[in-house]
Design an enzyme around this catalytic site. Structure first.
Site, mmCIF file in Angstrom:
data_model
loop_
_atom_site.group_PDB
_atom_site.id
_atom_site.type_symbol
_atom_site.label_atom_id
_atom_site.label_comp_id
_atom_site.label_asym_id
_atom_site.label_seq_id
_atom_site.Cartn_x
_atom_site.Cartn_y
_atom_site.Cartn_z
ATOM 1 N N ASP A 34 -99.223 -8.511 -58.113
ATOM 2 C CA ASP A 34 -98.238 -7.535 -58.584
ATOM 3 C C ASP A 34 -97.970 -6.475 -57.524
ATOM 4 O O ASP A 34 -96.823 -6.075 -57.295
ATOM 5 C CB ASP A 34 -98.734 -6.864 -59.868
ATOM 6 N N VAL A 35 -99.032 -6.007 -56.889
ATOM 7 C CA VAL A 35 -98.872 -4.981 -55.858
ATOM 8 C C VAL A 35 -98.114 -5.546 -54.657
ATOM 9 O O VAL A 35 -97.211 -4.889 -54.115
ATOM 10 C CB VAL A 35 -100.249 -4.422 -55.436
#
Length: 390
Positions: free
Chosen positions: A174-175
């Site tokens: 996600d990051v």
């Protein structure tokens, strides 16, 4: 008020309509907010972003998960399934410079807020869409970070040993996707400012992960090598792993032949530097098991801190495996200011933005918002038929 708050942010005057939730999109929009953009976070009435309930831990009634990616934003509650909610949402995107969403592909179209819809309302808008597996054949596949780590190959190379695939300790995919999306949005914004033309920015978690696995994914793409779990070792560098010491694990990251020679001399193992099996990095990788055993016999005789104190001044990269408290203590000791500086009673000591700009420093103006706390103010602004004063 500090000088930092008085200094216009690099993105001052930019309005972001944020329809994102969970992590990837909120991380992107928090970075934009830190850089000075006005981010209006649209949430579900009565519920909000899913991560508001992702705890423990909770601090001051809010999940720390939600707090990690939602500072410097204004929360507005809109029912996107209603005519009124869609009317306000369309007005918001009409006035926005950037629109961000990470619903399952096709969802925004149901609300009349697809890229095609927004382009008709606001041709200058940069529209960023994040998804798990893209908007084509993968559009119907549900996706959370864990699933993408598994399906995308990251777990196949992460873990303590063969047959024990392990996810990373945070939702790193996600990051990665949020960071890739940030780069894409800023590039599109520069193009918009030069030409007046907005565009669609699409980022998916699977592609971000494949790109983010750099040497491992490229080893497969170019050489057909399918990497496997190696624990804490590196597939192409040795010694580059974690060794036991007299008290706690020590990471040793030797990246050159010169560093290896220095390491051997410092620990009283000159014979290893002269061993033909270890004379260069390629040879060391080939004989990594023998090398690791020989180094391990020596390193286990003294505490990690002693080895660090001996080797670091000599230019040999090494250090103990810290827990989170130790990591923050190290950053504090190095003067990196890992937390947001105090200056506002309302701003909690969240993790600081790592970007340093000499002319337009990042700003920390408001804490993560209470659900819907900005609804009245923003809807009044959207109801105003006059030109928005930004």
């Amino acid at each position: 008020m500090t000088d930092e708050k008085r200094t216009p942010g690099a993105l001052s005057g930019i309005v972001v309509a944020d329809f994102g939730r969970i992590l990837a999109a909120p991380y992107l929009t928090m970075l934009l907010a830190d850089l000075g953009a006005e981010v209006i976070k649209v949430e579900r009435p009565g519920a909000g972003d899913d991560t508001r309930g992702w705890g423990p831990p909770f601090v001051a009634g809010q999940a720390t998960y939600f707090q990690s990616v939602n500072r410097n934003k204004t929360s507005v509650t809109l029912d996107l399934g209603s005519d009124e909610g869609q009317r306000y949402a369309r007005e918001l995107v009409r006035r926005a410079d950037i629109v961000v969403e990470n619903f399952r592909p096709g969802t925004m179209a149901k609300f009349g807020l697809s890229y095609t819809d927004v382009r008709e309302l606001n041709p200058r808008a940069v529209y960023c869409s994040l998804s798990a597996f893209g908007g084509g054949k993968g559009a119907e596949l549900p996706g959370y970070d864990l699933l993408v780590q598994a399906a995308g190959g990251l777990m196949s190379i992460t873990g303590p040993g063969e047959g024990e695939p392990t996810k990373t300790g945070v939702a790193v995919v996600d990051v990665l996707a949020g960071l890739h999306a940030t780069v894409g949005v800023l590039a599109a914004l520069r193009h918009r400012d030069a030409t007046g033309e907005g565009q669609l920015v699409e980022v998916n978690l699977l592609s971000s992960l494949l790109a983010g696995m750099v040497n491992q994914s490229t080893a497969y793409a170019l050489a057909g090598v399918v990497p496997t779990i190696m624990g804490n070792r590196h597939p192409s560098i040795a010694p580059y792993e974690v060794f036991p010491t007299a008290d706690r694990p020590l990471a040793v990251a030797v990246g050159s032949d010169g560093q290896f020679g220095t390491l051997c001399r410092a620990i009283g193992a000159d014979h290893l530097a002269d061993d033909p099996r270890f004379t260069d990095n390629t040879a060391r990788v080939e004989h990594v098991e023998v090398l690791a055993a020989a180094l391990g016999e020596i390193l286990v005789t003294r505490p990690a801190a002693e080895w660090e104190a001996l080797l670091t001044p000599l230019g040999v990269p090494c250090g103990p495996v810290n827990d989170m408290a130790g990591a923050f203590a190290l950053a504090d000791r190095l003067g990196l200011e890992p937390r947001i500086p105090s200056g506002s009673a309302d701003m909690p000591p969240l993790v600081a933005n790592p970007i340093t700009l000499s002319r337009n420093p990042v700003r920390y103006t408001t804490p993560p918002p209470e659900l819907g706390s900005g609804t009245d103010r923003v809807l009044a602004w959207l109801d105003d038929n006059c030109s928005a004063q930004r």
